[in-house]
Design an enzyme around this catalytic site. Structure first.
Site, short mmCIF file in Angstrom:
data_model
loop_
_atom_site.label_atom_id
_atom_site.label_comp_id
_atom_site.label_asym_id
_atom_site.label_seq_id
_atom_site.Cartn_x
_atom_site.Cartn_y
_atom_site.Cartn_z
N ARG A 1 0.87 -1.17 0.00
CA ARG A 1 0.00 0.00 0.00
C ARG A 1 0.90 1.22 0.00
O ARG A 1 2.03 1.18 0.51
CB ARG A 1 -0.89 0.01 1.23
CG ARG A 1 -1.85 -1.18 1.34
CD ARG A 1 -2.62 -1.12 2.65
NE ARG A 1 -3.60 -2.20 2.75
CZ ARG A 1 -3.34 -3.41 3.24
NH1 ARG A 1 -2.13 -3.70 3.69
NH2 ARG A 1 -4.29 -4.33 3.29
N LYS B 1 -1.43 -2.51 7.68
CA LYS B 1 -2.56 -3.40 7.94
C LYS B 1 -2.10 -4.86 8.00
O LYS B 1 -2.60 -5.64 8.77
CB LYS B 1 -3.63 -3.23 6.86
CG LYS B 1 -4.35 -1.89 6.93
CD LYS B 1 -5.45 -1.84 5.90
CE LYS B 1 -6.21 -0.52 5.95
NZ LYS B 1 -7.28 -0.46 4.94
N HIS C 1 -1.71 2.62 -6.10
CA HIS C 1 -2.51 1.42 -5.84
C HIS C 1 -2.57 0.51 -7.06
O HIS C 1 -2.76 -0.70 -6.93
CB HIS C 1 -3.93 1.81 -5.40
CG HIS C 1 -4.52 0.86 -4.42
ND1 HIS C 1 -3.97 0.64 -3.17
CD2 HIS C 1 -5.62 0.05 -4.49
CE1 HIS C 1 -4.69 -0.25 -2.52
NE2 HIS C 1 -5.69 -0.63 -3.30
N ARG D 1 -0.03 -2.08 -6.83
CA ARG D 1 -0.46 -3.17 -5.94
C ARG D 1 -1.39 -4.12 -6.69
O ARG D 1 -1.30 -5.34 -6.55
CB ARG D 1 -1.13 -2.56 -4.71
CG ARG D 1 -1.65 -3.55 -3.68
CD ARG D 1 -2.07 -2.77 -2.44
NE ARG D 1 -2.97 -3.49 -1.57
CZ ARG D 1 -2.59 -4.33 -0.62
NH1 ARG D 1 -1.31 -4.59 -0.45
NH2 ARG D 1 -3.48 -4.94 0.16
N HIS E 1 -4.65 -9.09 3.24
CA HIS E 1 -6.11 -9.02 3.33
C HIS E 1 -6.61 -9.94 4.45
O HIS E 1 -6.21 -11.11 4.51
CB HIS E 1 -6.75 -9.48 2.01
CG HIS E 1 -6.60 -8.49 0.90
ND1 HIS E 1 -6.77 -8.82 -0.43
CD2 HIS E 1 -6.31 -7.16 0.91
CE1 HIS E 1 -6.58 -7.75 -1.18
NE2 HIS E 1 -6.31 -6.73 -0.38
N TYR F 1 -9.36 -9.99 -7.80
CA TYR F 1 -8.24 -10.08 -8.74
C TYR F 1 -8.35 -11.30 -9.64
O TYR F 1 -7.78 -11.32 -10.73
CB TYR F 1 -6.92 -10.10 -7.99
CG TYR F 1 -6.65 -8.82 -7.25
CD1 TYR F 1 -6.23 -7.68 -7.92
CD2 TYR F 1 -6.84 -8.72 -5.87
CE1 TYR F 1 -6.00 -6.50 -7.25
CE2 TYR F 1 -6.62 -7.54 -5.19
CZ TYR F 1 -6.20 -6.43 -5.89
OH TYR F 1 -5.99 -5.26 -5.23
#
Length: 310
Positions: free
Chosen positions: A152, A176, A248, A251, A274, A283
């Site tokens: 990120r 995260k 992004h 990513r 995630h 994806y």
């Protein structure tokens, strides 16, 4: 230009509640005020108003939005503003009914992420390294890291020097995901090439900085916004539409290219950090679409319209 807020006491009270109790930002308050002003104008043309609107009036308003060509997200926000407004009004006992209760929510399809091809990523990395040695080495290292580890932008710009001080095959990332990310040889080489230039980005008079990508700006490190600007400049130089490129998007490319290469979805989920695999599954649709396009354009039978014989 943002339309003026309707000046009715109910609307003002609603916006004050949103600010005081829900901590709504100025932009949110302006947007909700504009949405209610738009509804108020529509109702006024029908001889009604926010205080006296009937369900048929509110339904007609939302039906009219479809003919304006508004984005589904905008229509959804307007619906949310109206629904919250009338719930607040009922809570204050100013009305005993909710005229927006029969309004159906617009269906919002989850947009597929923009993805760059492998060739475009290569061109972007090459363009990032063009220019003065220090800025070029820094930007090339940042692009390589973002793409190699699926970072990120907040994780990328928050990297510390200590993140690359240990095992050179891994990157210590706080965010995260909060886990180590494996790095390929190219990303490690790009960071190694950048490190001799790092002192030139320190604030004047400063000898030390904890950040991997320090800056002379107020934040003391390169900001996500500045990185996005530099990335856009590199995209233009690479002959790629800057609208298709953002931190992004790198990513997204990381995840999609892994799946196209046969990586397991659970592995990609772990690498992206995630918590829910449903977030990662989007994806798979992108990868499937791209693979289908490859078959349509590259397979010899698809190109020639021929038939396979036993």
């Amino acid at each position: 230009m943002i339309p003026p807020r309707p000046q009715g006491p109910w609307t003002e009270a609603f916006l004050e509640m949103m600010a005081a109790e829900r901590g709504a930002s100025r932009n949110t308050l302006a947007a909700y005020g504009a949405d209610l002003a738009d509804l108020s104008g529509f109702l006024g043309a029908r001889g009604s108003g926010l205080e006296t609107a009937e369900p048929a009036d509110v339904e007609a308003y939302f039906t009219s939005l479809g003919g304006r060509g508004l984005a589904p997200a905008t229509a959804a926000r307007r619906r949310a503003a109206v629904r919250q407004f009338y719930r607040f009004v009922m809570g204050e006992t100013w009305r005993v009914d909710d005229p927006s209760r029969r309004v159906a929510a617009p269906r919002l399809g989850r947009p597929l992420p923009k993805v760059l091809s492998g060739d475009e990523v290569e061109r972007l990395i090459a363009a990032a390294g063009v220019g003065s040695p220090a800025p070029g080495a820094r930007l090339a290292a940042m692009v390589e890291l973002a793409y190699a580890a699926g970072l990120r932008v907040s994780e990328l710009t928050s990297l510390t020097l200590a993140a690359v001080a240990g095992d050179p095959a891994y990157l210590m990332v706080k965010g995260k995901g909060g886990k180590e990310r494996p790095l390929g040889e190219r990303a490690r080489a790009a960071v190694k090439a950048y490190l001799p230039h790092r002192p030139s980005f320190l604030a004047k008079g400063a000898k030390l900085s904890p950040w991997l990508f320090p800056s002379r700006g107020r934040a003391g490190r390169l900001t996500p916004r500045r990185f996005a600007q530099l990335l856009g400049e590199a995209a233009t130089l690479a002959g790629i539409d800057p609208e298709r490129v953002s931190p992004h998007v790198l990513r997204h490319a990381f995840a999609t290219h892994l799946l196209e290469g046969g990586a397991d979805l659970r592995v990609v989920q772990t690498l992206l950090g995630h918590s829910d695999i449903a977030t990662t599954q989007i994806y798979t649709h992108v990868a499937q679409d791209r693979l289908a396009e490859v078959v349509r354009t590259r397979h010899p039978l698809a190109r020639r319209g021929g038939r396979c014989e036993d």
